[in-house]
Design an enzyme around this catalytic site. Structure first.
Site: not given
Ligand SMILES: *Cc1c(COP(=O)(O)O)cnc(C)c1O
Length: 464
Positions: A110-113, A116
């Protein structure tokens, strides 16, 4: 670079201080006191840079001299080396002047990577320098938890505790969190829903006396400024590949906590020519109602096929409202105390700015599945439900003869197979690095829906 709270009630901080905290002490969110500005010619000169080199150009002014350039370069390069596509954020053509920006090629899909991976390395760098250890405490409805665990598990100076609602996340999402190895990694399955998890985390931040003496809590959800910062980069990257900055590009963004779309808004304010910014929501449509109709009344939470957008009130919206209210912290503090409750609209002149800046749409589950099926039929592309909502919102709001429209594809379809099969398609396969996910050993602790149960757990399990 200095940062200030959106509620104006506390002193300015530097990047490092903002990185190592959550909300500001007055309950506000940190924003930079001023935004760097990039000229068209400067942006154009970046067109041959790699993704990491571009990221370094864009984020350096926000960090200033707090981290030496070579160290920052290494942190960013190491982060994006974890992605399994050479372009990091590849752009795919869907139709006539219609594109999809694939943000799901990182370790947890997901784009959260994007943020993060960097956040975990920044924390380790800063904490090692300060010889300090911290405790990360976060609540997740799915994607943030796995991305945070994956980003922070190598950090010696961090113990990370992630709360998820017991039996209320998808199997893939749970497995992605509970199979992360490491003696500094803890998953707590709370016997409650996501809001209960968030409430517990918020209370723990407000009173941190349960922690070992030399520790403090750090937030990994998008109230942490570093999350927003790293997401500004891919707007520039996509634009440069579509002929920007000579021509404007539009973006449609599946929206939950308003973090990702806020990063696009900042890119525009920093000088990137952006035409439309489309806020795409599911049935939980408070942002769509506000943007289209100045109606900010809070309704009941609906469960949808796009759970990462099942959010009643978006935390980062306050960062944008701070600008709408001419950066008047007292006015924002006053509004936030009542907004969504006894006050559900803002003065017309202020709202006019909101509706000029954003377009919006709300897309229900049925339509989401229709779009997944029809896009597959048109192009062979399998969209995850969040991205499908983005594509549909883009199609509904795009102006005639408008700029090229880029939808942010925020997750890999294999993360949300329920919607894909409901759309009549075969369940998508996990990419090779996660192919054995269901054979990996899970570790998590079930805890009561209770603040003390969680803080006791953290106090006993944080490494000495
Ligand atoms: C987190 C998330 C969103 C929402 O992003 P915000 O920054 O909270 O608006 C959308 N789609 C997916 C797949 C997500 O994980």
């Amino acid at each position: 670079m200095k940062y200030q709270s959106t509620r104006g009630g506390c002193p300015e901080q530097n990047f490092e201080q903002v990185l190592l905290t959550g909300l500001a002490p007055d309950g506000g969110l940190y924003v930079p006191t001023e935004l760097p500005q990039f000229s068209k010619s400067e942006i154009a000169s970046w067109c041959d840079l790699s993704y990491s080199e571009l990221a370094l150009k864009i984020v350096t002014p926000f960090i200033g001299d707090e981290i030496p350039a070579e160290d920052l370069r290494k942190i960013i390069e190491d982060s994006y080396a974890q992605f399994d596509h050479v372009d990091v954020a590849p752009l795919e053509k869907l139709g006539d002047e219609e594109y999809v920006l694939e943000l799901f090629h990182g370790p947890t899909l997901a784009f959260k990577d994007f943020a993060l991976q960097v956040l975990g390395r920044l924390l380790e760098y800063v904490l090692r320098k300060r010889d300090q250890r911290v405790v990360i405490l976060g609540a997740t409805s799915g994607d943030t938890g796995s991305a945070a665990l994956e980003g922070c598990r190598h950090s010696d100076h961090v113990d990370i505790f992630i709360l998820h609602p017991h039996n209320r996340v998808s199997d893939v999402q749970r497995k992605q969190m509970t199979t992360v190895p490491g003696d500094n990694v803890f998953n707590l399955a709370v016997e409650g829903n996501f809001d209960d998890c968030q409430r517990i985390v918020k209370s723990a931040f407000a009173d941190q006396s349960f922690l070992p003496e030399d520790r403090q809590l750090v937030a990994v959800n998008s109230i942490n400024w570093a999350r927003i910062l790293m997401q500004i980069v891919y707007y520039f990257s996509a634009s440069l590949r579509l002929g920007g900055p000579e021509r404007a590009v539009s973006f449609s963004v599946p929206t939950g906590n308003f973090g990702d779309i806020y990063a696009g808004y900042l890119a525009k304010k920093m000088g990137l020519p952006i035409d439309q910014l489309v806020v795409a929501t599911n049935k939980n449509d408070i942002l769509h109602r506000f943007i289209s109709n100045n109606d900010y009344s809070v309704s009941e939470l609906a469960k949808t096929y796009s759970p990462s957008m099942d959010i009643l009130v978006s935390s980062n919206f306050e960062r944008y409202l701070f600008d709408v209210f001419d950066r008047d912290g007292a006015a924002v503090a006053d509004l936030m105390a009542r907004f969504g409750k006894d006050v559900c609209s803002i003065p017309d002149d202020k709202w006019a700015r909101v509706s000029a800046m954003f377009d919006s749409a709300s897309v229900d589950d049925e339509k989401t599945c229709e779009v997944i099926a029809s896009v597959y039929a048109e192009s062979g592309m399998v969209l995850d439900p969040h991205s499908a909502i983005g594509v549909e919102a883009a199609r509904q709001t795009r102006r005639d003869q408008g700029a090229p429209m880029v939808t942010l594809a925020t997750a890999h379809p294999a993360k949300f197979s329920e919607a894909i099969t409901a759309a009549g398609l075969a369940s998508p396969k996990l990419p090779p690095h996660l192919a054995d996910l269901f054979e990996r050993e899970e570790r998590f602790s079930v805890v009561a829906n209770d603040l003390a149960a969680v803080t006791d757990f953290v106090a006993t399990h944080a490494r000495r």
